[in-house]
Write a protein that holds these residues in place. Sequence first.
Motif, short mmCIF file in Angstrom:
data_model
loop_
_atom_site.label_atom_id
_atom_site.label_comp_id
_atom_site.label_asym_id
_atom_site.label_seq_id
_atom_site.Cartn_x
_atom_site.Cartn_y
_atom_site.Cartn_z
N GLN A 66 50.72 29.52 43.43
CA GLN A 66 50.61 30.37 42.24
C GLN A 66 50.58 29.54 40.95
O GLN A 66 50.94 30.02 39.89
N ALA B 271 44.46 39.16 44.94
CA ALA B 271 45.22 39.22 43.70
C ALA B 271 44.67 38.27 42.64
O ALA B 271 45.04 38.37 41.46
N SER C 287 38.31 41.44 42.28
CA SER C 287 38.60 40.49 43.35
C SER C 287 37.31 39.90 43.91
O SER C 287 36.24 40.53 43.87
N ARG D 50 47.64 43.78 46.68
CA ARG D 50 47.95 42.39 46.36
C ARG D 50 47.59 41.45 47.50
O ARG D 50 47.12 40.34 47.28
N TRP D 51 47.84 41.91 48.74
CA TRP D 51 47.54 41.06 49.89
C TRP D 51 47.14 41.93 51.08
O TRP D 51 47.37 43.14 51.09
N GLU E 138 53.97 39.92 54.42
CA GLU E 138 52.87 39.05 54.00
C GLU E 138 52.77 37.81 54.87
O GLU E 138 51.67 37.37 55.21
N SER F 87 44.30 45.77 38.07
CA SER F 87 45.34 44.86 38.55
C SER F 87 45.61 45.13 40.03
O SER F 87 44.84 45.81 40.70
N ASN F 88 46.72 44.59 40.52
CA ASN F 88 47.03 44.66 41.94
C ASN F 88 48.38 45.33 42.17
O ASN F 88 49.25 45.32 41.29
N THR F 89 48.54 45.89 43.37
CA THR F 89 49.77 46.63 43.69
C THR F 89 50.21 46.33 45.11
O THR F 89 49.47 45.77 45.92
N VAL F 90 51.43 46.77 45.41
CA VAL F 90 51.91 46.90 46.79
C VAL F 90 52.09 48.40 47.04
O VAL F 90 52.13 49.20 46.11
#
Length: 954
Positions: free
Chosen positions: A71, A218, A266, A391-392, A448, A499-502
Motif C-alpha cells: 500500500q 481498489a 478499476s 475492495r477485494w 482476504e 470508491s471501494n467497499t466491503v
Amino acid sequence: MGKGFQISKTVGIVLIVVGAAAVATIIALSVVYSQEKSKNNEVKPTAEVATSVPPTTAPSNEPWDQWRLPQTLSPQSYNVTLWPRLKPDPTGLYIFTGVSSVIFKCVEKTDLILIHSNKLNLTKSVTLTEHGGKPAPSIDWTMMYQKTQYMVIKLKESLTAGEIYELHTEFVGELADDLGGFYRSEYVDENGEKKVVATTQMQATDARKAFPCFDEPAMKAVFHITILHEPGTTALSNGVVIDEGQITVDGTLVTKTTFAATEVMSTYLLAFIVSDFISIEQTENNLQIRIFARKEAINSGQGEYALNKTGPILRFFEDYYNVSYPLPKSDQIALPDFNAGAMENWGLITYRETALLYDKNISSNGNKERIATIIAHELAHQWFGNLVTIRWWNDLWLNEGFASYVEYLGADKAEPDWNIKDLIVLNDVHRVFAIDALASSHPLSSKEEEIQRPEQISEVFDTISYSKGASVLRMLSDFLTEPVFAQGLQTYLDTFKFSNTVYTDLWDHLQMAVDKTGYELPKTVQEIMDRWVLQMGFPVVTFNTETGEITQEHFLLDPNSKPDRPSEFNYEWFVPLTWTKTGTAKPNGWLLEKTAKNDDLKISANEWVLANINVTGYYRVNYDEENWNRLLNALQTSRQSIPVINRAQLIDDAFNLAKAGIISTTLALRTTLFLDAETEYMPWESALDNLDYFYLMFDRTELYGPMQAYVGQKVEPLFKHFTDLTDWKDVPKGHTDQYNQVNALRVACSTGLENCTTLVKNWFQQWMENRDNNPIHANLRSTVYCSAIAAGGEKEWDFAWDVFEKTNVASEKDQLRAAMACATKPWLLNRYLTYTLDASKIRKQDATSTIISIASNVAGQPLAWDFVRANWEYIFNQYGGGSFSFSNLINGVTKRFSTQFELQQLIKFRDDNANIGFGSGTLAIQQSIERTNANIKWVEQNKAAVLEWFKNPS
C-alpha cells in the motif's frame, strides 16, 4: 522464477524477426505518445538504464514474492497508447505494441516499485520522473517476476511520501487467441474473408496482460486511452471519442483514435476494441446507446431487440438506484470469441453473440430471455460494481450476487408479461442448493488472505457467488421489504460512489434505512446476514404439525460428512419464516434458535401447513409425515390451492430431503404423481430436474425401462395438451408456457412416444430435403435437432455439422452444437470430442460446454471422461483458465459417477495430475469425489425400492 527481462518464446521469435524495423516502429510510437501528453510539465527524467542487476534468487520474504500489492503507492491516472496488429508478421504471430505512463502518489516512503505486468516484454528501459521539479530517484535494477506477475523496479534512493511520480514503459505483447487480456477474435465474414478483432477481457487479473498497471480493484484511477489501428477499422473504449485522424508511423498509415478520460475506475473494467463492426444506435435523454456486431448480424436486424430493451432497463436502474447513469454513452458489442457470457466494462459492455444478438426468425424464446436478463445483469453493474466497487475479490459475491438478483427486476421491466421474477427459484435458488449442500462448499465471503493467487480469484467466480448471492439478497430484500432495501441501497451508492467497499458497508446502510423507517427486526441486519454470508450451507427447517415445533439443522446431502470449515455460528441461522395453513396466510416470523414452538402450527383433520411461501427464504422445508401426506393429497386433488412456485418447491425439497436420508425416496417420488394433470412450467421443470438425477444414476441399469415407462405416462397428457392447443404448428402465448411446450416435446420423444418421434423425424427430414426452408419453430429446434440426431446416424450428424459451419446466427450455432452431442454412435462422439481441441472447428469459448454436452449423453459419458483424462495436460497447459472453465468441466464429466470403480478412477485422476494442477477446478475435484461417494451410498440404499416403485407407482 526469472531474472532480468523474461521473454516468451513466441514473442522472442517475433522480436528477432522484426529486428530494427520493430524498434523503429516502437520509437515512433513513443513519439506519438509524447505528443499526447498534456500533464504536469515540471518533470525531470532519471537515468534510463539500470546500473546494476536484480538478485539471482527471490526469497519468499521479499515484497515481490507476495501476491498482494503493498500500500505504498497509489495510482492517480494512466496514459496508454496501444497499437494492435490485425495481420500476422512473417512468422504468423499477431502482436501489439504499447506505451504507458502511470502517475502515482507515494503514500509511504519506499525504494521499491511493484506494478503488475504479465506476458509483456519491455522494448526500452523504464523511466521514472517526479512531478515537482526535483529529480526522481535513479533506478538500480528492473526485473520481471513471473510467479506473482510483477515488474519489479528497485531504486537507489527512496521515493518521498506525499510526492507525485510518473512511470513510463514501452512494451510489446502477443495478441493471442487465449480470450484473456488484450486478445484477438477471428471470424469469416459474408464474403468468406477472414477478419480479426482485437478485443479485451480484463476481469479478474488480466489488465496486466495489456499494459503494466496496479491491477487490483481498489487501485482505482483515471485512464486516458489512445488506440492506433488500421484505416477502415473502428476503435472503441470506455470513453467517447474526442479526436480521430490519420497519421504515419514508421511509414505505416494508421488511424489514431483518442478517447475521453474515464471516470475513476478499476483496471478490470477497462476495454478497448478494434474491429470492422458496424452499429445501430438511438439516443434517450441525451444518452447515446449503441449495439455493435458483425456487419451481417447488424444488417439482418439481430441487434434490434437489444437496442430496444437497453433504454427501458437503464431507466429502471436509474430509478431503482436513484442515481443517474454516470456516463455519456452505453456501448454494447457482440464478439465472436468471448469466454464469459458478458462483461460489464464501464460504458463498453462485451458479450458473447448469443447473449446480445436475436434473430426473430431463428432465435428461441429462451434466447430472448437470456438476452434480456444478461443485459439487465450487466447494466446493473454499471452502478453496483463499477460506480461502487468491492475492495477485494473475496467479496465478489456482493457484485455478482446482487446483479444476479436484480437482473430479474430489470428484465421484468423490459418484458412485464413474462412474470420472469419467479424463475429465480428454478434458475438460482434450486440450482445453488445442490452445491451448497456439500460439505466441500464454501461461504459467500472469505477472508482476504484466503483469496490471493489468480487461480484462487478465478475459482471464486462460481455458482455460490452468483446464485447463492442472488438468493440471500432476494431473501434480505423480502424480509426488509423492497422499499427499505432500495432506500439503503441508494444511500450506499451515493456515499461510496467512485470508491471501494466491503460487504458490511451495505449492511450499515440497510440498517440505517431500517432505523429511519422504523421497521422492526429481531436482530440487526449484520447479525442476521453474517450467518448467511460467513458460514457455508443452509438449514432445513422442519415444521411439525403434531407438536407445533419448528427446528433447524444444517442440510447436507451426505449427513455423515463433515463440513470442511468450522463455523463460529455452529451452523445455525436466523431464519425468516413464512407459512400458510390450508391456504390461509399466517404472520411472518423468525426462527432465531435451533428449536422454537408455535401452537398455531397444529392442524386438524383435512388441514395442511405449507412453509416458505414462494421460496423467498434460502432454506429447505421438511414436515412431519402426516403433513407430507396431506400436502401430497392436495397436489392430486386441489393443486391450485398451492402456489405454482411452491408446487415446484415441494418436489425439489422432497427429492433432496430423500437424497439426504431425511425422508423416504418413495415419498419424494409421490410428489410427481399429480403431474399428469399439471400444465404449469415450474412444477414440471422441477420434477424433470430431479428425475434427471435418477436417469444419471440408473440409465445404465435394469431400472431404466420402468422409469421411462412412468415418465412417459406422466408426460403424455402434457404432450396432448400442447397438441390440442397448437397442433405443433405454433407456440402458446405465455412465456413459461412456451418453455413447457418444449419440455413436453423433449420428454415425450425421449421416452419413446410414437407421435412425438414421428413428428420430429418428419420435420428434420423435410429440412434436410430443403435446407433453405426450415419447418421447425425456433423454440423447438434444440429438442428436434437432438432427437433427430439421436435417432439417426452419420447422414443426420454431417448435415447438422454442415449447417453449423455455414450459419452466421450464433443462437442457431449453439443449438446445433449441443444437438450434435446427442448422437448415439461412439465414433461420431469421439470425432466430435477431437473437434473441441481444434479452434477452427469449435471455438475455444465453446469447448467446455461441448464436452459437457457429450458427457451428458449416456453413450458419450465414458468417452468424454476418457478424453479429458487423456488430454488433461494439453487442455490445462494450452487452454489455460481463459478458455476452459475447469470447474464446470470436471463437474460435467463426473456427475454420472456412482460406482466404486468410478470413484477410484476419479481419485487416481486427481493424484496423477497433482503436478499439473486443476486451476479453477481444484475445488470441483473435491466436490466431485464427495458427490460420487454420496451417489454410491444413495444407489446402494435406494435402488431396490425405486425399482419397485416405478413398477407400481402409488
